[in-house]
Design a protein around this motif. Structure first.
Motif, short mmCIF file in Angstrom:
data_model
loop_
_atom_site.label_atom_id
_atom_site.label_comp_id
_atom_site.label_asym_id
_atom_site.label_seq_id
_atom_site.Cartn_x
_atom_site.Cartn_y
_atom_site.Cartn_z
N THR A 275 -12.49 -0.24 1.09
CA THR A 275 -11.10 0.70 0.72
C THR A 275 -11.43 1.56 0.60
O THR A 275 -12.15 2.35 -0.59
N GLU A 276 -10.78 2.51 0.87
CA GLU A 276 -10.73 4.46 0.57
C GLU A 276 -10.57 3.95 -0.99
O GLU A 276 -10.06 5.43 -1.50
N TYR A 277 -9.10 3.49 -1.41
CA TYR A 277 -8.88 3.28 -2.84
C TYR A 277 -9.73 2.33 -3.70
O TYR A 277 -9.19 2.18 -5.09
N GLY A 278 -10.39 2.16 -3.52
CA GLY A 278 -11.24 0.63 -4.22
C GLY A 278 -11.44 -0.19 -3.46
O GLY A 278 -11.14 -0.26 -2.12
N ASP A 279 -12.17 -1.03 -4.06
CA ASP A 279 -12.60 -2.80 -4.10
C ASP A 279 -11.35 -3.56 -4.16
O ASP A 279 -11.03 -3.44 -4.80
N TYR A 280 -10.59 -4.36 -2.90
CA TYR A 280 -9.27 -4.89 -2.94
C TYR A 280 -9.71 -6.24 -2.57
O TYR A 280 -10.34 -5.92 -1.29
N VAL A 281 -8.85 -6.99 -3.21
CA VAL A 281 -8.61 -7.98 -2.13
C VAL A 281 -7.02 -7.64 -2.16
O VAL A 281 -5.56 -7.61 -2.45
N PHE A 282 -6.48 -7.62 -0.62
CA PHE A 282 -5.20 -7.58 0.13
C PHE A 282 -4.53 -7.89 1.04
O PHE A 282 -5.29 -8.98 1.45
N ALA A 283 -3.91 -7.92 0.74
CA ALA A 283 -3.04 -8.90 2.26
C ALA A 283 -1.77 -8.10 3.17
O ALA A 283 -1.52 -6.49 2.69
N ILE A 284 -2.31 -7.99 4.52
CA ILE A 284 -1.69 -7.84 5.16
C ILE A 284 -0.02 -8.45 6.10
O ILE A 284 -0.28 -8.85 6.77
N GLU A 285 1.00 -8.56 5.86
CA GLU A 285 1.98 -9.23 5.87
C GLU A 285 2.77 -8.79 6.94
O GLU A 285 2.81 -7.59 7.21
N ASP A 286 2.86 -9.70 8.40
CA ASP A 286 3.63 -9.38 9.04
C ASP A 286 5.49 -10.12 8.22
O ASP A 286 5.61 -10.95 8.52
N SER A 287 6.33 -9.50 8.26
CA SER A 287 7.69 -8.74 7.95
C SER A 287 8.41 -9.46 9.10
O SER A 287 8.64 -8.36 10.02
N MET A 288 8.30 -9.96 8.66
CA MET A 288 9.67 -11.00 10.60
C MET A 288 9.23 -10.41 11.64
O MET A 288 10.32 -10.13 12.43
N GLY A 289 8.22 -10.59 12.29
CA GLY A 289 7.49 -10.09 13.28
C GLY A 289 8.18 -8.62 13.60
O GLY A 289 7.75 -8.52 14.50
N CYS A 290 8.64 -7.29 12.39
CA CYS A 290 8.95 -6.38 12.59
C CYS A 290 7.42 -6.08 12.67
O CYS A 290 7.82 -4.45 13.35
N LYS A 291 7.17 -5.32 11.36
CA LYS A 291 6.14 -4.26 10.90
C LYS A 291 4.78 -4.87 10.04
O LYS A 291 5.63 -5.94 9.22
N TYR A 292 3.94 -4.73 10.46
CA TYR A 292 2.78 -4.94 9.43
C TYR A 292 3.47 -4.40 7.79
O TYR A 292 3.59 -2.87 7.41
N LYS A 293 2.65 -4.62 7.09
CA LYS A 293 2.92 -4.19 5.28
C LYS A 293 2.03 -4.34 4.36
O LYS A 293 1.57 -5.41 4.57
N THR A 294 1.19 -3.31 4.04
CA THR A 294 0.06 -3.19 3.16
C THR A 294 0.32 -4.22 1.96
O THR A 294 1.41 -3.35 1.08
N GLN A 295 -0.52 -5.20 1.44
CA GLN A 295 0.06 -4.96 -0.18
C GLN A 295 -1.11 -6.10 -0.72
O GLN A 295 -2.15 -6.70 -0.47
N PHE A 296 -1.59 -4.71 -1.68
CA PHE A 296 -2.90 -4.64 -2.95
C PHE A 296 -2.44 -5.66 -4.01
O PHE A 296 -1.30 -6.17 -4.08
N ILE A 297 -3.61 -7.24 -3.94
CA ILE A 297 -3.21 -7.86 -4.50
C ILE A 297 -4.18 -7.58 -6.37
O ILE A 297 -3.33 -7.23 -7.16
N GLN A 298 -5.55 -7.16 -6.04
CA GLN A 298 -5.87 -7.01 -7.11
C GLN A 298 -7.12 -6.24 -6.90
O GLN A 298 -7.90 -6.49 -5.82
N GLN A 299 -7.45 -5.40 -7.54
CA GLN A 299 -9.03 -4.47 -7.62
C GLN A 299 -10.03 -5.11 -7.95
O GLN A 299 -9.52 -5.52 -9.24
N VAL A 300 -11.18 -5.63 -7.30
CA VAL A 300 -12.37 -5.81 -8.11
C VAL A 300 -13.17 -4.75 -8.23
O VAL A 300 -13.31 -3.81 -7.73
N PHE A 301 -14.54 -5.10 -9.30
CA PHE A 301 -15.82 -4.43 -9.74
C PHE A 301 -17.11 -5.58 -9.04
O PHE A 301 -17.86 -4.79 -9.81
N THR A 302 -16.82 -6.44 -8.79
CA THR A 302 -18.11 -7.19 -7.89
C THR A 302 -17.86 -7.44 -6.88
O THR A 302 -16.84 -7.81 -6.07
N ASN A 303 -18.75 -7.71 -5.55
CA ASN A 303 -18.90 -8.02 -4.58
C ASN A 303 -19.07 -9.48 -4.16
O ASN A 303 -18.34 -10.33 -3.60
N CYS A 304 -19.54 -9.85 -5.50
CA CYS A 304 -19.70 -11.13 -5.73
C CYS A 304 -17.73 -11.85 -6.30
O CYS A 304 -17.60 -12.41 -6.89
#
Length: 326
Positions: free
Chosen positions: A107-136
């Motif tokens: 992403t433009e913020y770096g390499d990340y594991v992240f989630a797009i969360e549907d909050s009770m069907g209202c709207k989507y929320k981005t949750q960055f979980i962990q930044q990583v430094f390898t493609n593997c």
């Protein structure tokens, strides 16, 4: 009569063995990522949303760019990786009956594991979980307790900056309004008082000292800087002191978060070492269990546990709420 006693004793012994093996299986440790036997992802999505119908990498990328804060995204090139996993997975992480999306990529913020969360069907929320430094990176979802847990398996250097790399696994669950490192045995300390302070950085970082206590008191002292253009003049400021209240629910949330993070197991960084970079240095001081004290010094960088980031964000939210009253 003797036969009756023998049958009763045999039944007790049998039940004891059954309970023992059930407990052992239920509390199996997750030390070996490859050999651990995982149950399937919980299928508890009762409501349909756009994530349910996603199919194919291009559709997932389009969904990410449209429904998250990420506006530049690509999947990793894993052609040279020995182990591979799907770069996106559907699951309900916050147990609200709506499907969420787990993604691994650039992403433009770096390499990340992240989630797009549907909050009770209202709207989507981005949750960055962990930044990583390898493609593997191997990101998987497995059920632990009542959670659809995120397992991030990645290469990381060993101790003392050796050239040898090791596989590491972090496990995250959805708690405290986001993702946090899984802790099956949280502590239960009585949190009497929590103090949090920040230092300046090279940018526009807030500088304040804040204390919250078990009696609902919130005291904050901050530096109100004069500005030279867009940048604060660190030598020219007004010291402001404010008193406010914190609700019982907010303080309980903070106490639960500290206990879930298990703050006592962490070692504090060196202030002199941490203050060399372009990060503000944070000091967290916890008074607990009849005046025991734990002090931690850290910077909000990529390897900080999610629990401490959430504690930091809670204090920042209170700080900005107070500054609105200026």
């Amino acid at each position: 009569m003797r036969l009756k006693h023998i049958l009763i004793l045999s039944g007790i012994v049998a039940l004891t063995f059954i309970a023992f093996f059930y407990f052992q299986k239920k509390h199996q440790r997750v030390d070996d990522f490859e050999s651990f036997s995982f149950p399937a992802i919980k299928k508890i999505s009762y409501h349909k949303n756009d994530i349910d119908s996603l199919s194919g990498d291009s559709a997932v990328i389009s969904f990410i760019l449209k429904n998250s804060v990420v506006k530049k995204f690509s999947f990793f090139d894993t052609s040279n990786c020995e182990y591979k996993s799907s770069p996106w997975i559907k699951a309900d992480f916050n147990n609200d009956g709506y499907t969420d999306l787990l993604v691994t990529g650039d992403t433009e913020y770096g390499d990340y594991v992240f989630a797009i969360e549907d909050s009770m069907g209202c709207k989507y929320k981005t949750q960055f979980i962990q930044q990583v430094f390898t493609n593997c990176v191997i990101s998987k979802v497995h059920t632990i307790d009542r959670y659809n847990a995120v397992f991030v398996n990645y290469f990381s250097p060993g101790d003392n900056d050796t050239v040898q790399y090791f596989w590491h696994t972090n496990i995250y669950v959805h708690e405290f309004d986001g993702f946090i490192e899984y802790n099956p045995t949280p502590t239960n300390y009585s949190i009497q008082k929590v103090e949090f302070s920040t230092t300046p950085c090279y940018g526009d970082c807030p500088v304040f000292d804040m204390t919250m206590d078990e009696h609902g008191n919130l005291d904050c002292q901050y530096k109100k800087f004069e500005y030279k253009g867009n940048w604060p003049d660190l030598k020219n400021f007004k010291l402001v002191t404010k008193h406010s209240d914190i609700s019982q629910e907010e303080y309980l949330y903070l106490s639960r978060l500290l206990n879930y993070t298990d703050f006592t197991i962490y070692k504090s960084g060196s202030f002199d070492e941490l203050s060399r970079g372009d990060f503000p240095v944070h000091t967290l001081k916890i008074t607990y269990d009849k005046n025991r004290v734990k002090t931690l010094v850290f910077v909000p960088n990529f390897d900080l546990p999610q629990g401490f980031l959430k504690i930091r964000n809670l204090f920042l939210k209170k700080y900005y709420g107070i500054r609105k009253q200026d």
